[in-house]
Design an enzyme around this catalytic site. Structure first.
Site, PDB file in Angstrom:
ATOM      1  CG  ASP A 114      -2.133  -0.964   0.905  1.00 40.21           C
ATOM      2  OD1 ASP A 114      -2.497  -1.116  -0.270  1.00 40.21           O
ATOM      3  OD2 ASP A 114      -2.664  -1.546   1.862  1.00 40.21           O
ATOM      4  CG  ASP A 173      -7.966  -4.237  -1.740  1.00 41.22           C
ATOM      5  OD1 ASP A 173      -8.388  -5.302  -2.224  1.00 41.22           O
ATOM      6  OD2 ASP A 173      -8.312  -3.821  -0.628  1.00 41.22           O
TER       7      ASP A 173
END
Ligand code: GLY
Length: 400
Positions: A114, A173
């Site tokens: 991320d 994601d």
């Protein structure tokens, strides 16, 4: 004045009084948005030199803040950049710079995929508005760190390290983290990052999607053979369900991959995901999905405003890549989401919601964490949707 004229005069004055415009200009969504973020900025000011300075959500109605290693740490500064984009007010740029630069050390972090989200939404957005060799180098260094998570035999970037359940988990994601890699290649001319992004997108396209164009959440790969070992969920209803935010991440990710590569396979795939979302029989009338498309629909089933905001932003972009009729469908759908999210059903009144903009998002329903709360990324993608709506309406000349 003769009585006849006096009467006429009085009647005209009464009529003008009735039709006079209210002197107070009604507040627009953008005015209220700025007031919310003024308050949020003030609320976190005492924390700004501490470890947990970034607002993320609420718990029992109280503000929850996180440190820079939280996956959502970039969304507050990134929202400040969106506010700058929407208003061009120096105040928002100064605040955006202040909070963006708190993330500086993340560029060296190899422990989480991320970093793409964190750094592209902040430093990447900043580079739309400022030329900065320092910020350029931050993006490239972050790409270097993210690339250490590439598993060449499987052709993917590994998402998480923390679970015993999976060998090499890849979540849908992760498509969002590719934007930073494309950006790093544009800055540096080093195609390594671009090639990793394309490999990850191709492998995801091949393995992560079902016949009906919905996506699994987590795939587990064998890093020696590239074989898919498991197809699971982490935040969805079940392994075979369509977790709402996951569908939005995929839509946004493949639309972005088309923008960056011009590869029509990504565009076709984004269209298919858009069709899945737009025509789903469980989608409520206001177009804000339940937290999972397969969750039993009822008045009490939590909605996920974050999934809707991400999809709206993606659809404004997708509309610019598609033919007239399709483009209109995507734009209308995004407009409907923005209208719903701007209504009192989702958009908080000033002073409520710890001054986040949107209510009613879901972090992880299976873990009973962040259910029906504000989330900083719901706000970020909502603001990005407003920005993209403005930039793509055909009359906006002030492109950056
Ligand atoms: N990337 C984590 C989430 O969407 O919840």
């Amino acid at each position: 004045m003769k009585p006849r004229f006096a009467l006429l005069f009085i009647m005209i004055m009464i009529w003008m009084g009735c039709t006079e415009k209210p002197t107070k200009t009604p507040q627009t969504t953008l005015d209220v948005t700025q007031a919310h973020y003024d308050s949020l900025y003030a609320a976190i000011a005492p924390l700004k030199n501490g470890k947990k300075m970034m607002p993320r959500t609420t718990r029992n109605g109280k503000l929850v803040t996180v440190g820079i290693y939280d996956w959502t740490s970039g969304f507050f500064p990134a929202s400040l950049w969106n506010l700058y984009g929407l208003t061009k007010k120096k105040k928002w740029k100064d605040r955006a710079v202040e909070y963006t630069e708190k993330l500086d050390s993340i560029q060296y972090w190899e422990g989480n995929h991320d970093v793409g989200f964190i750094m592209e939404c902040t430093y990447g957005n900043a580079l739309k508005y400022t030329d900065s060799p320092v910020y350029d180098s931050v993006i490239v260094q972050t790409a270097r760190s993210l690339s250490t998570r590439f598993r060449p035999q499987a052709g993917v970037l590994q998402s998480w390290d923390w679970s015993k359940k999976w060998d090499c988990p890849v979540i849908i994601d992760n498509m969002m983290n590719l934007e930073l890699l494309f950006h790093a290649t544009r800055i540096s001319g080093d195609s390594t990052y671009y090639n990793i992004a394309v490999s990850h997108a191709d492998t995801t396209l091949k393995n992560h999607y079902r016949e009906d164009n919905s996506s699994y959440h987590v795939l587990d790969y064998d890093t020696e053979t590239g074989k898919v070992l498991q197809k699971n969920t982490h935040q969805g209803l079940s392994d075979n369900s369509a977790w709402a935010r996951g569908q939005a991440w995929g839509l946004y990710g493949f639309t972005m991959c088309y923008r960056e590569t011009g590869d029509s396979r990504y565009l076709e795939h984004a269209q298919k995901i858009a069709d899945f979302i737009q025509n789903h029989p469980n989608l409520p009338k206001d177009k804000i999905p339940y937290w999972d498309y397969d969750a039993p629909a009822s008045e009490n089933t939590p909605r996920d405003a974050s999934a809707a905001a991400i999809a709206a932003s993606a659809l404004y972009e997708l509309s610019t890549f598609t033919e007239n009729e399709k483009a209109q469908i995507h734009r209308n759908f995004a407009d409907q989401i923005v209208t719903s999210l701007s209504s009192p059903a989702y958009f908080a009144a000033l002073g409520d919601n710890a001054d986040f903009l949107l209510m009613h998002s879901v972090g992880s329903k299976p873990h009973d964490v962040e259910v029906d709360v504000p989330l900083n990324y719901a706000d970020y993608y909502f603001l990005e949707a407003l920005l993209r709506k403005k930039e793509t309406d055909g009359s906006e000349k002030d492109k950056h």
